[in-house]
Design an enzyme around this catalytic site. Structure first.
Site, PDB file in Angstrom:
ATOM      1  N   HIS A  17       0.852  -1.189   0.000  1.00 26.51           N
ATOM      2  CA  HIS A  17       0.000   0.000   0.000  1.00 26.51           C
ATOM      3  C   HIS A  17       0.888   1.240   0.000  1.00 26.51           C
ATOM      4  O   HIS A  17       2.131   1.139   0.002  1.00 26.51           O
ATOM      5  CB  HIS A  17      -1.034  -0.041   1.124  1.00 26.51           C
ATOM      6  CG  HIS A  17      -0.498  -0.005   2.531  1.00 26.51           C
ATOM      7  ND1 HIS A  17       0.393   0.951   2.978  1.00 26.51           N
ATOM      8  CD2 HIS A  17      -0.744  -0.808   3.595  1.00 26.51           C
ATOM      9  CE1 HIS A  17       0.665   0.739   4.250  1.00 26.51           C
ATOM     10  NE2 HIS A  17       0.003  -0.334   4.646  1.00 26.51           N
ATOM     11  N   HIS A  20       3.862   1.640   2.486  1.00 26.42           N
ATOM     12  CA  HIS A  20       5.099   0.933   2.120  1.00 26.42           C
ATOM     13  C   HIS A  20       5.810   1.691   1.004  1.00 26.42           C
ATOM     14  O   HIS A  20       7.036   1.833   0.995  1.00 26.42           O
ATOM     15  CB  HIS A  20       4.800  -0.489   1.634  1.00 26.42           C
ATOM     16  CG  HIS A  20       3.983  -1.308   2.598  1.00 26.42           C
ATOM     17  ND1 HIS A  20       2.765  -1.851   2.261  1.00 26.42           N
ATOM     18  CD2 HIS A  20       4.209  -1.654   3.884  1.00 26.42           C
ATOM     19  CE1 HIS A  20       2.289  -2.513   3.312  1.00 26.42           C
ATOM     20  NE2 HIS A  20       3.135  -2.406   4.301  1.00 26.42           N
ATOM     21  N   CYS A 127       1.634 -11.505  19.665  1.00 27.86           N
ATOM     22  CA  CYS A 127       0.695 -10.991  18.657  1.00 27.86           C
ATOM     23  C   CYS A 127       1.235 -11.326  17.269  1.00 27.86           C
ATOM     24  O   CYS A 127       2.310 -10.852  16.887  1.00 27.86           O
ATOM     25  CB  CYS A 127       0.502  -9.484  18.791  1.00 27.86           C
ATOM     26  SG  CYS A 127      -0.482  -8.807  17.432  1.00 27.86           S
ATOM     27  N   CYS A 130       1.726  -8.241  14.905  1.00 26.27           N
ATOM     28  CA  CYS A 130       3.013  -7.541  15.075  1.00 26.27           C
ATOM     29  C   CYS A 130       4.190  -8.481  14.872  1.00 26.27           C
ATOM     30  O   CYS A 130       5.318  -8.027  14.756  1.00 26.27           O
ATOM     31  CB  CYS A 130       3.154  -6.967  16.478  1.00 26.27           C
ATOM     32  SG  CYS A 130       1.950  -5.731  16.923  1.00 26.27           S
ATOM     33  N   CYS A 145      -4.069  -6.076  21.537  1.00 26.99           N
ATOM     34  CA  CYS A 145      -2.907  -5.403  20.973  1.00 26.99           C
ATOM     35  C   CYS A 145      -3.436  -4.101  20.367  1.00 26.99           C
ATOM     36  O   CYS A 145      -4.363  -4.145  19.551  1.00 26.99           O
ATOM     37  CB  CYS A 145      -2.265  -6.266  19.892  1.00 26.99           C
ATOM     38  SG  CYS A 145      -1.239  -5.316  18.772  1.00 26.99           S
ATOM     39  N   HIS A 148      -3.467  -4.121  16.468  1.00 25.72           N
ATOM     40  CA  HIS A 148      -4.240  -5.123  15.724  1.00 25.72           C
ATOM     41  C   HIS A 148      -5.610  -5.430  16.311  1.00 25.72           C
ATOM     42  O   HIS A 148      -6.352  -6.245  15.769  1.00 25.72           O
ATOM     43  CB  HIS A 148      -3.410  -6.393  15.531  1.00 25.72           C
ATOM     44  CG  HIS A 148      -2.207  -6.133  14.675  1.00 25.72           C
ATOM     45  ND1 HIS A 148      -0.975  -5.834  15.206  1.00 25.72           N
ATOM     46  CD2 HIS A 148      -2.089  -6.055  13.335  1.00 25.72           C
ATOM     47  CE1 HIS A 148      -0.131  -5.596  14.215  1.00 25.72           C
ATOM     48  NE2 HIS A 148      -0.769  -5.723  13.067  1.00 25.72           N
ATOM     49  N   LYS A 292      -6.620   6.524   9.987  1.00 26.08           N
ATOM     50  CA  LYS A 292      -5.599   5.486   9.842  1.00 26.08           C
ATOM     51  C   LYS A 292      -5.968   4.569   8.676  1.00 26.08           C
ATOM     52  O   LYS A 292      -7.134   4.206   8.524  1.00 26.08           O
ATOM     53  CB  LYS A 292      -5.563   4.694  11.160  1.00 26.08           C
ATOM     54  CG  LYS A 292      -4.392   3.776  11.235  1.00 26.08           C
ATOM     55  CD  LYS A 292      -4.339   2.993  12.526  1.00 26.08           C
ATOM     56  CE  LYS A 292      -3.382   1.848  12.323  1.00 26.08           C
ATOM     57  NZ  LYS A 292      -3.419   0.829  13.309  1.00 26.08           N
ATOM     58  N   LYS A 295      -7.599  -1.997   6.148  1.00 30.32           N
ATOM     59  CA  LYS A 295      -8.364  -2.803   5.208  1.00 30.32           C
ATOM     60  C   LYS A 295      -9.852  -2.770   5.554  1.00 30.32           C
ATOM     61  O   LYS A 295     -10.700  -2.642   4.674  1.00 30.32           O
ATOM     62  CB  LYS A 295      -7.857  -4.245   5.280  1.00 30.32           C
ATOM     63  CG  LYS A 295      -7.478  -4.775   3.929  1.00 30.32           C
ATOM     64  CD  LYS A 295      -6.990  -6.188   4.050  1.00 30.32           C
ATOM     65  CE  LYS A 295      -6.907  -6.807   2.680  1.00 30.32           C
ATOM     66  NZ  LYS A 295      -6.426  -8.168   2.733  1.00 30.32           N
TER      67      LYS A 295
END
Ligand code: ME8
Length: 475
Positions: A17, A20, A127, A130, A145, A148, A292, A295
């Site tokens: 995405h 990155h 997790c 992570c 977490c 996530h 943020k 997905k």
């Protein structure tokens, strides 16, 4: 002088995405700048994929594919995405490659032999999102977490531990002796106070992991994915013609992974007796329209799609000029569209087109005989200082400010009128404007690499300018 730049190696449980792409484009910018200064042979740029992760095992299962086939397909997609958006990587490493495995084994064994890896029992939380072990303190009020939003797995297994606690003082001494090693300064302060708060030994193996690199001394166990992944920067060049680049490596990473790179990684290298990198830069995170990227929210932006619409220069310039490298920021498609139309199409594109058209019309296509605008040296020094200080937004702002100065000179001198009455005076103005185009083309090799060759072609050669082209079509 040599330079070796690395990006994180990305997880391949999904396609890239724009977050990155941001880090990869920033690193690409630095690599391109230094190639222009030092020659391509003195710069090495590595990116790649982090494949020995439980996330990828899960993603392959979800896709109903054998893990190897899934990884091959995803790694190819990441590489293709970087090719599409003009990333000039010199090497692309996959952590499932033999060349990586060999060096992971070597380093693991060295650290083990030194007594810095020992066997114990890990009891606690993990997790998979992570790929990290968690403490209760790190969880939110729901026991999730925070990144996530799910409860980590409860683990109890035999693990090998790395004696990170033994490196507390050595790391603090290192940071004191190398105050600029980690940039920006806020990131450095965070890391130094984290080390000061006390370091615990970290688990570096997984007994129950289904996939990954087996421990050299105990093949039932797999190397913890982060311990393996960090080694990529070294394994990619070790025992190759590029090995000398190791002494010049700089890691470009996001702020989410600075602890791994700036605490664990240097300690691993100290233990293995390998010299430490030259530096690390932990950039900020950006939101999309203030939210943020996720997905589940459906606001994940594909860099390939943005690049198809605005060109790879539109994507890179739009992203890197949105907020300063090192800070957090925000990005939106409407902001990109405005930027593209005003700064690229209406700014630099229009300037090049007008000047070249005028040179054809009034000066028989003759290229003025100078190299660079009057205060070229000073301007160049300013640009160099910005990029070398990793002020990437600053560098783009400077580029567009230079475009504005040149456009203003063009408008205020009305050279198209002057050319009809005073050819000598017009020649002088054209010389100045052409100098600006040369300087902008020079900077574009770093900042707008897709357009730079077109700009060069417009500047022409053998005393003649090239054809006037449209660099950026208005959207
Ligand atoms: O962490 N804004 O890989 P990863 C800016 N495999 N940058 C962003 C971003 C955002 N919203 N989202 C992601 C891993 N990034 C490990 C790395 S290295 C030995 C192993 C960028 O696929 C940022 O650079 O989760 C971040 O550090 C990286 O993507 C994480 O990529």
């Amino acid at each position: 002088m040599q330079k070796y730049f690395t990006t994180p190696i990305y997880y391949v449980n999904d396609v890239p995405h724009i977050g990155h792409a941001y880090c990869t484009l920033a690193t690409d910018t630095l690599a391109r700048y230094w190639r222009q200064r030092l020659g391509a042979e003195n710069v090495w740029f590595l990116t790649g994929t982090d494949e020995n992760s439980q996330k990828t095992v899960d993603a392959a299962a979800k896709a109903g594919q054998p893990i190897e086939a899934y990884l091959d397909e995803m790694a190819a997609q990441w590489r293709a995405a970087w090719d599409d958006i003009g990333i000039s990587y010199d090497d692309f490493i996959r952590t499932t490659e033999d060349r990586h495995l060999a060096i992971v084994h070597e380093l693991f064994q060295t650290i083990f032999d030194k007594g810095d890896i020992y066997k114990g029992t890990y009891k606690g939380l993990y997790c998979t999102g992570c790929e990290a072990f968690k403490t209760e303190q790190e969880l939110d009020e729901h026991g999730h977490c925070p990144a996530h939003k799910r409860v980590p797995d409860q683990l109890e297994e035999d693990n090998y531990f790395f004696r990170l606690s033994a490196y507390e003082d050595k790391l603090l001494a290192f940071y004191q002796q190398n105050p600029n090693w980690l940039q920006p300064e806020s990131r450095r302060n965070e890391i130094v106070s984290f080390i000061k708060s006390g370091l615990q030994d970290v688990s570096v193996s997984r007994e129950t992991a289904e996939f990954g690199i087996s421990l050299p001394m105990d093949p039932q166990h797999k190397v913890y994915v982060w311990f393996d992944a960090l080694i990529n920067y070294y394994s990619a060049i070790k025992n190759t013609d590029q090995e000398s680049f190791w002494g010049h490596v700089e890691h470009i990473i996001g702020k989410d992974i600075t602890r791994f790179h700036c605490v664990i990684w240097p300690a691993m290298l100290m233990s293995a007796g390998v010299s430490l990198p030259q530096g690390a830069f932990g950039h900020g995170f950006f939101t999309i329209d203030g939210t943020k990227m996720s997905k589940s929210l459906g606001n994940v932006v594909s860099p390939v799609e943005v690049s198809e619409r605005f060109g790879s220069d539109g994507l890179r310039a739009g992203l890197l000029s949105s907020f300063e490298f090192g800070n957090d920021g925000d990005f939106s498609m409407s902001q990109l569209e405005d930027f593209y139309n005003s700064k690229l199409a209406g700014g630099v594109g229009n300037l090049f087109n007008r000047v070249i058209v005028l040179l054809h019309k009034f000066m028989d296509g003759t290229a003025p005989e100078t190299n660079r605008c009057e205060d070229a040296k000073q301007l160049e020094a300013k640009f160099d200082a910005l990029i070398e200080g990793k002020k990437l937004k600053g560098a783009y702002d400077f580029f567009f400010a230079t475009v504005d100065v040149a456009n203003q000179r063009l408008n205020e001198t009305e050279v198209w009128k002057l050319a009809k009455v005073d050819r000598e005076a017009a020649t002088e103005i054209f010389t100045e404007l052409y100098g600006y185009l040369e300087f902008l083309t020079h900077m574009a090799e770093t900042l707008l690499p897709e357009s730079a060759p077109k700009m060069k072609a417009m500047l022409g050669g053998d005393g003649k300018v090239g054809e006037a082209e449209i660099l950026f079509l208005r959207q």
